[in-house]
Design a protein around this motif. Structure first.
Motif, short mmCIF file in Angstrom:
data_model
loop_
_atom_site.label_atom_id
_atom_site.label_comp_id
_atom_site.label_asym_id
_atom_site.label_seq_id
_atom_site.Cartn_x
_atom_site.Cartn_y
_atom_site.Cartn_z
N GLU A 169 0.82 -1.22 0.00
CA GLU A 169 0.00 0.00 0.00
C GLU A 169 0.85 1.26 0.00
N ARG B 32 3.50 4.12 -1.30
CA ARG B 32 3.61 4.72 -2.63
C ARG B 32 4.71 4.04 -3.44
N ALA B 33 4.62 4.20 -4.76
CA ALA B 33 5.49 3.46 -5.68
C ALA B 33 6.97 3.72 -5.41
N THR B 34 7.34 4.96 -5.12
CA THR B 34 8.75 5.28 -4.92
C THR B 34 9.30 4.60 -3.66
N THR B 35 8.48 4.50 -2.61
CA THR B 35 8.92 3.82 -1.39
C THR B 35 9.12 2.33 -1.64
N ARG C 113 2.41 16.01 -5.87
CA ARG C 113 1.23 15.23 -5.46
C ARG C 113 0.07 16.11 -4.97
N GLY D 133 -0.66 11.07 2.91
CA GLY D 133 -0.39 10.38 1.66
C GLY D 133 0.46 11.17 0.70
N THR D 134 0.58 12.46 0.94
CA THR D 134 1.40 13.34 0.10
C THR D 134 2.80 13.50 0.65
#
Length: 311
Positions: free
Chosen positions: A55, A57-60, A185, A203-204
């Motif tokens: 869940e 974010r993609a970069t993490t 974002r 989330g940002t």
């Protein structure tokens, strides 16, 4: 019969004259053997722990996979049973994979710690050997802000086509200290124009913690240009090239904001809140430079300027 006799002799040597202890040794050994068999390899546990955090974010997720691959590239490491790995082995893994960089070592340690923590929750191991490995101390050095002349270059390019839609973004980077990835974002619902703040939601945020940041001097930007354009990262790189920057220090706009904020407002608790830091310790080592006051005054004179109507 011979093997049984040899086993009996071994037990008697361990617990001479005490058959009850011999039975206890057998029972404990059986439990230990069962526990050792109820485990998985480091590779299996590592990839399972990464998938469990899908869940994020993609970069993490990309960073987690990168650091895990660096560890698993070490010969024979991926096949080690998780329950049997020691702190000494973990320390050696980190040294071989990340010993060239203190910051990489710290991130690699955090990844490996999370793998064992996940393994404990799955009952693949009973302890986290990484917890015994000390975290290296990082010597923080002062961060150099952009000279005001360079700030003006960025702003002047953003006032002209084809970069007018980046004008708000430049303002957020320089005068609100928001990270580039966080700016990209942001959505319109994150801006409270009447209150003069922007909400950096969990989330940002890079760290997963939310904060509210003032929108200082934003009235000088026409309402039609208060947007975050698509393909933001590409637009940001193109704007820097158009402004003549061939070399760029990551997060330098954020460092510029913090340095000039500390020198001009002299309010570290407020800066801490706006930056989203846990405390003011990092601010004291990075941004305390009284020699910047003259430049800071010029910087904020530009950033806090009102629009033509209010002037």
């Amino acid at each position: 019969m011979l093997e049984a006799a040899q086993l009996a002799c071994s037990l008697v040597r361990v617990c001479p004259g005490d058959l009850s202890k011999c039975r206890q040794v057998v029972e404990l050994g059986q439990k230990a053997l069962q526990a050792q068999e109820q485990t998985v390899s480091l590779a299996e546990a590592g990839w399972a722990s990464v998938e469990a955090r899908a869940e994020l974010r993609a970069t993490t997720g990309r960073d987690l996979r990168y650091f895990l691959r660096r560890i698993l590239k070490l010969q024979g490491v991926g096949d080690l049973p998780l329950r049997a790995i020691t702190s000494k082995q973990c320390r050696e893994m980190l040294r071989q994979a990340f010993g060239h960089s203190k910051s990489m070592y710290i991130k690699g340690r955090a990844l490996l710690h999370s793998v064992f923590a996940y393994g404990m929750r799955q009952e693949w191991c009973d302890a986290n050997p990484v917890a015994r490995i000390e975290v290296p101390k990082v010597q923080e050095t002062p961060k150099e802000p952009l000279p005001v002349a360079d700030v003006r270059r960025l702003e002047e390019v953003a006032k002209k086509e084809p970069f007018c839609d980046m004008r708000l973004s430049i303002h957020l980077l320089l005068y609100s200290g928001i990270r580039p990835a966080e700016v990209s974002r942001l959505r319109q619902e994150d801006f409270c124009w009447q209150e003069g703040v922007v909400i950096i939601r969990p989330g940002t945020s890079k760290t997963g913690g939310g904060r509210v940041v003032p929108l200082r001097g934003v009235k000088q930007i026409p309402a039609s240009l208060r947007v975050i354009p698509p393909c933001w990262q590409q637009r940001w790189r193109a704007l820097r090239r158009a402004a003549g920057f061939t070399r760029w220090v990551p997060d330098v706009c954020r460092h510029t904001f913090a340095s000039y904020h500390a020198a001009f407002f002299s309010n570290l608790p407020q800066l801490q809140l706006e930056m989203g830091h846990r405390d003011v310790a990092l601010l004291r080592t990075r941004y305390m430079s009284p020699t910047l006051r003259k430049e800071a005054k010029r910087f904020w004179k530009i950033g806090l300027a009102k629009d033509a109507d209010e002037r």
